[in-house]
Design an enzyme around this catalytic site. Structure first.
Site, mmCIF file in Angstrom:
data_model
loop_
_atom_site.group_PDB
_atom_site.id
_atom_site.type_symbol
_atom_site.label_atom_id
_atom_site.label_comp_id
_atom_site.label_asym_id
_atom_site.label_seq_id
_atom_site.Cartn_x
_atom_site.Cartn_y
_atom_site.Cartn_z
ATOM 1 N N GLU A 1 40.784 -4.676 3.123
ATOM 2 C CA GLU A 1 40.913 -3.108 3.073
ATOM 3 C C GLU A 1 40.631 -3.039 1.341
ATOM 4 O O GLU A 1 39.225 -2.163 0.819
ATOM 5 C CB GLU A 1 41.110 -2.589 3.591
ATOM 6 C CG GLU A 1 40.913 -0.595 3.692
ATOM 7 C CD GLU A 1 39.437 -0.682 4.845
ATOM 8 O OE1 GLU A 1 39.396 -1.913 5.248
ATOM 9 O OE2 GLU A 1 39.208 0.324 4.844
ATOM 10 N N ASP A 2 41.262 -3.490 0.600
ATOM 11 C CA ASP A 2 41.154 -2.996 -0.974
ATOM 12 C C ASP A 2 41.401 -4.049 -1.932
ATOM 13 O O ASP A 2 41.095 -3.963 -2.990
ATOM 14 C CB ASP A 2 42.725 -2.200 -0.959
ATOM 15 C CG ASP A 2 43.304 -1.371 0.059
ATOM 16 O OD1 ASP A 2 42.103 -0.441 0.820
ATOM 17 O OD2 ASP A 2 44.534 -0.658 0.133
#
Ligand code: MN
Length: 727
Positions: A80-81
């Protein structure tokens, strides 16, 4: 600020303690990978981001999950990051790890909005359904626990929003998975933000009374342990004040103050065997006075989430009630870490009859059958296989049958949405009507006022009964609109033929009287009924003809009224004796049988009201009867039926197609003669290729006699086809 080293050490300590068989090399590689990916990222409090995955991995280790789960916890925010991808993780670690990380990522992407009560259950289900592998949910709960622990650096709005989610989704999930310890902490942490005053009031009270509470707990512990030592039962005893939220909830639901609260204290006695659980119970009931109705045996009847224990509430020396829970070590681990604890034990317990938790039972059954190492990989959440959970653009969760399409979704929102649907978007991309929806999809329905409405094939595309019945409803209702148009045309046509002014129908004084006679609420209802075939225009007009005529006479002296053609007047020939046919709604009228299709009794027939010659009877399948479906003439077609028992002869015509040969005509005649049928006419004509066609007209009594004739004619040598005449 917290340091990487401190968190790393503490995680490693937990891993060594709770997962001694863990692959430390793989875990260290994951730490390095995550560190490099999160390099430079900071948490809200300014500490390096990597601290969060380390802390989550520590909790995952504490609940006893395996190496893959610990590695996935370390990597859980990478996809996600950071620049990490599924494929990279799959290659560097394993496909299982990549799937776990992706699963957690998907759950992270689910956006919660404010939750209505009914929505919450669906969200929890969706969570389970999306997770596929139960470890995904467990890691996600651990992730949330750490976020909740470090919530103080978030904005107030976010604190409340996240705490609500935790209370609504995560704590109940932890409970269902049997993880009491995590559940308690999640609840207490959330309460702290959801009702700070209530929380602190309680905590302050408990702190103020801590000394006496601890003294009380020591006394009780001592007396129980010396008793059990005396009788030779090995055990470990701990006492605690119940967790804040459980006290808080009791105060709220029972409307009690802290002083009135029944039991704040819980003692736990952990013993080696089940029989000793019951032995300890006996000793405790001897030492203290049990409170009636408070004994619960969750050993013989475990809770649906697999929880097993004996519970009893007794009154202590100073009249203070307290609860005692008695269980084995294994039951204790299950109570603390629920389904996760079962990774450690090959032998599961019967989780009871809770249907809702069937899947846990299945998991446990699988566990007993399979090699425990395979067990981890077979932990699939298949409880919700028959449902799919998707979001509206506003974040409402809609539950649909598995395999549902945007059509099902649209009708689940509202039939108006389905009926005006012109397209759909799934996760912001235009999608076909027949695309299958997946858990967590955000579905948007594009509508237009000028939409044509559902099409018939939607009935085969949609999966839900709801959509199907709403689509059917639409067709029925839509048909009503069509019916009104058709019925109105027929009725007005009938009015015109009767030289009645259409304006009479608009007369507001006359209308109620007319509708009453017609027994309809409105003219639209009447038209719909005519269009549908519930009543004929002729019959409807017959009911109000007198009123219309009277209104015409009094309203204006219309010279035309005298010319009304009245088909249904007695001047027409009475039918009963010789016609053999009853015309619906018309008592006396002239009947004639059409030449085109020569119907005989038994044929399905329909009547056409001719101008001045009464009703002519056709077979329903006669090409000339197609006008019955034509709005312009529909009103002139009436239902007719044969008078049963009629034995008189009816003339009918057959066409016989044959290869020409000598004596063919004689053979045809012989068939009729053998049946004592009188031939009226016969025409023959030659066709190319040595074939010929005879048109035979004769009298029969009914359709069954005719059918016999046709069968016999077909049996004649050289005859190719015998058909009813339709010229
Ligand atoms: Mn996280």
């Amino acid at each position: 600020m917290e340091s990487f080293e401190a968190h790393y050490d503490s995680m490693m300590k937990a891993i060594r303690q709770y997962v001694p068989s863990a692959d430390l090399d793989k875990i260290n590689r994951a730490v390095q990978y995550a560190s490099s990916k999160h390099e430079g990222q900071k948490r809200k409090d300014g500490s390096p981001y990597i601290i969060h995955p380390l802390a989550v991995a520590e909790i995952v280790a504490e609940i006893g999950l395996d190496t893959d789960a610990i590695v996935a916890a370390l990597l859980h925010d990478c996809i996600e990051d950071t620049s990490a991808s599924f494929d990279e993780i799959s290659t560097l670690f394993s496909p299982t790890v990549a799937e776990l990380v992706e699963g957690v990522t998907k759950l992270t992407r689910v956006e919660f909005s404010t939750l209505e009560e009914q929505q919450v259950e669906n969200l929890r289900k969706m969570f389970m359904a999306m997770s596929k592998d139960i470890r995904v949910v467990l890691i996600k709960i651990c992730d949330r626990l750490h976020n909740q622990r470090t919530m103080e650096f978030q904005t107030k709005e976010k604190q409340i929003l996240k705490s609500r989610e935790t209370m609504d989704i995560y704590a109940p999930l932890a409970h269902r998975l049997g993880m009491q310890k995590l559940k308690w902490e999640l609840e207490d942490l959330s309460l702290q933000y959801l009702d700070p005053d209530g929380y602190h009031e309680l905590v302050d009270y408990l702190n103020a009374h801590r000394e006496e509470a601890e003294r009380f707990m020591e006394e009780i512990k001592d007396s129980i342990s010396s008793k059990l030592r005396e009788v030779g039962i090995p055990c470990s005893i701990s006492g605690r004040i119940k967790h804040v939220y459980s006290i808080y909830r009791k105060m709220k639901t029972q409307g009690k103050t802290l002083d009135e609260l029944y039991d704040l204290y819980a003692f736990r006695v952990i013993v080696d065997t089940i029989s000793n659980c019951y032995n300890v119970l006996g000793h405790i009931h001897e030492m203290f006075k049990p409170v009636p109705g408070r004994f619960k045996d969750y050993i013989s009847t475990p809770k649906p989430n697999m929880y097993q224990s004996l519970h009893t509430t007794v009154i202590g020396g100073q009249g203070i009630p307290f609860e005692v829970q008695i269980r084995t070590r294994q039951m204790h681990e299950t109570a603390e870490y629920g389904v996760a604890a079962h990774w450690k034990y090959k032998e599961g317990v019967d989780p009871g009859d809770g249907k809702e938790f069937d899947w846990i039972r299945r998991l446990l059954e699988d566990q007993q059958e399979n090699d425990p190492e395979d067990y981890l990989h077979s932990l699939k959440v298949d409880l919700f296989d028959d449902e799919v959970f998707v979001f509206t653009p506003k974040g409402r969760v809609i539950s649909l049958p598995a395999g549902s399409t945007p059509i099902d979704f649209a009708y689940a929102i509202h039939s108006g949405v389905g009926n005006t649907m012109i397209g759909a978007k799934i996760n912001n991309r235009i999608a076909g009507y027949d695309v299958q929806l997946h858990n967590g999809d955000i579905v948007e329905i594009l509508t237009s006022k000028s939409a044509k409405g559902p099409s018939r094939d939607w009935l085969t595309i949609c999966k839900s009964n709801q959509a199907r019945s709403k689509i059917k409803q639409w067709f029925k209702k839509e048909k009503r609109e069509e019916n009104i148009v058709r019925g109105k045309a027929s009725f007005e046509g009938e009015m015109r033929r009767s030289n009645l002014s259409l304006s009479l129908l608009q007369d507001e004084e006359l209308q109620p009287q007319l509708l009453k006679k017609l027994s309809f609420e409105s003219f639209d209802d009447l038209y719909a009924a005519i269009g549908y075939g519930g009543i004929t225009a002729v019959k409807a007009l017959g009911k109000i003809r007198e009123d219309l005529l009277r209104a015409t006479r009094t309203g204006q002296t219309d010279s035309e009224t005298g010319k009304i053609l009245e088909i249904a007047k007695p001047k027409a020939r009475s039918h009963g004796d010789d016609a053999g046919v009853i015309v619906e709604d018309i008592d006396n009228c002239m009947i004639k049988f059409s030449r085109c299709c020569t119907p005989v009794p038994g044929d399905d027939i329909i009547g056409f009201i001719t101008k001045g010659y009464g009703v002519s009877i056709h077979r329903r399948d006669c090409p000339n009867a197609r006008g019955a479906n034509d709005p312009d003439t529909a009103a002139r077609w009436v239902n007719v039926s044969w008078i049963s028992g009629e034995e008189r002869p009816f003339a009918t015509t057959l066409e016989v197609l044959a290869t020409d040969r000598d004596r063919l005509l004689l053979d045809i005649a012989a068939v009729l003669t053998s049946m004592q049928i009188r031939m009226k006419e016969i025409f023959g004509k030659d066709l190319p290729g040595g074939r010929c066609q005879f048109t035979v007209t004769f009298d029969v009594k009914n359709l069954s006699e005719l059918t016999v004739v046709m069968t016999k004619l077909r049996a004649i040598d050289g005859v190719e086809a015998v058909n009813r005449g339709q010229n």
